[in-house]
Design an enzyme around this catalytic site. Sequence first.
Site, PDB file in Angstrom:
ATOM      1  N   GLU A 166      -0.903  -8.325   5.236  1.00  0.00           N
ATOM      2  CA  GLU A 166      -0.716  -8.588   6.674  1.00  0.00           C
ATOM      3  C   GLU A 166      -2.051  -8.604   7.419  1.00  0.00           C
ATOM      4  O   GLU A 166      -2.095  -8.987   8.585  1.00  0.00           O
ATOM      5  CB  GLU A 166       0.247  -7.550   7.279  1.00  0.00           C
ATOM      6  CG  GLU A 166      -0.280  -6.136   7.426  1.00  0.00           C
ATOM      7  CD  GLU A 166      -0.368  -5.343   6.105  1.00  0.00           C
ATOM      8  OE1 GLU A 166      -0.183  -5.941   5.015  1.00  0.00           O
ATOM      9  OE2 GLU A 166      -0.659  -4.139   6.184  1.00  0.00           O
ATOM     10  N   HIS A 173      -3.327  -5.025   1.691  1.00  0.00           N
ATOM     11  CA  HIS A 173      -2.637  -5.266   2.964  1.00  0.00           C
ATOM     12  C   HIS A 173      -2.559  -6.761   3.234  1.00  0.00           C
ATOM     13  O   HIS A 173      -3.429  -7.307   3.932  1.00  0.00           O
ATOM     14  CB  HIS A 173      -3.397  -4.567   4.104  1.00  0.00           C
ATOM     15  CG  HIS A 173      -3.245  -3.094   4.122  1.00  0.00           C
ATOM     16  ND1 HIS A 173      -2.297  -2.452   4.884  1.00  0.00           N
ATOM     17  CD2 HIS A 173      -3.893  -2.132   3.450  1.00  0.00           C
ATOM     18  CE1 HIS A 173      -2.376  -1.145   4.689  1.00  0.00           C
ATOM     19  NE2 HIS A 173      -3.346  -0.917   3.822  1.00  0.00           N
ATOM     20  N   CYS A 205       0.834  -1.203   0.000  1.00  0.00           N
ATOM     21  CA  CYS A 205       0.000   0.000   0.000  1.00  0.00           C
ATOM     22  C   CYS A 205       0.873   1.259   0.000  1.00  0.00           C
ATOM     23  O   CYS A 205       1.527   1.523  -1.005  1.00  0.00           O
ATOM     24  CB  CYS A 205      -1.010  -0.058   1.141  1.00  0.00           C
ATOM     25  SG  CYS A 205      -2.453   0.928   0.769  1.00  0.00           S
TER      26      CYS A 205
END
Length: 188
Positions: free
Chosen positions: A171, A169, A78
């Site tokens: 994660e 994202h 991002c």
Amino acid sequence: MTVGVLALQGDFAAHARALARVGVATSFVRKPADFVGIDALVLPGGESTAMLKGLERNALATPLRDFLAARRPVLGTCAGVILLARTVTNPPQRSFDALDIDVERNAYGTQLDSFSAVTDDGGAFAALPTVFIRAPRISRVGAGVEVLARVDGDPVLVRDGSVWGATFHPELGGDDRVHRAWSSLRQM
Ligand code: GLN
């Protein structure tokens, strides 16, 4: 192997947790000396303008440029992929030109500030749950850059060797395929 996670701003802690889940040790990068002893680097999501300021304030722009010039493994997500791009629009800002892509910031508009989606069929990163938060769109992919995953046809995960960029994202999606694959590259 230790992966450094740039920890000036943004969701660096979530990256450290994702890497821990795939069995990789991490350290936070906040000052130039923190580059010593890291084998790879994550540039997290957050606000790329704030990160650029933080990099200058903490004298990290030069060591980061050196790390990128050495083509060490990097994962930018991002805001992180905005830092890695060749050219940034909407609005234009400086970037480190480590991936031959152009990105348009905040490209999904205010009504779609944040959304989740699933990557298109095909490849190792198909059907990946993806979280987008004020995400950029990759508007050009250079000849040497491989597209690893798309959403609605748009490239969302790209790589040039061990330098990887995601507009989402990885994660936060609850599926650690990106962290596992990137951190197990042979070069690392
Ligand atoms: N909108 C941010 C930027 O332009 C990126 C958002 C994110 O990292 N989730 O830098």
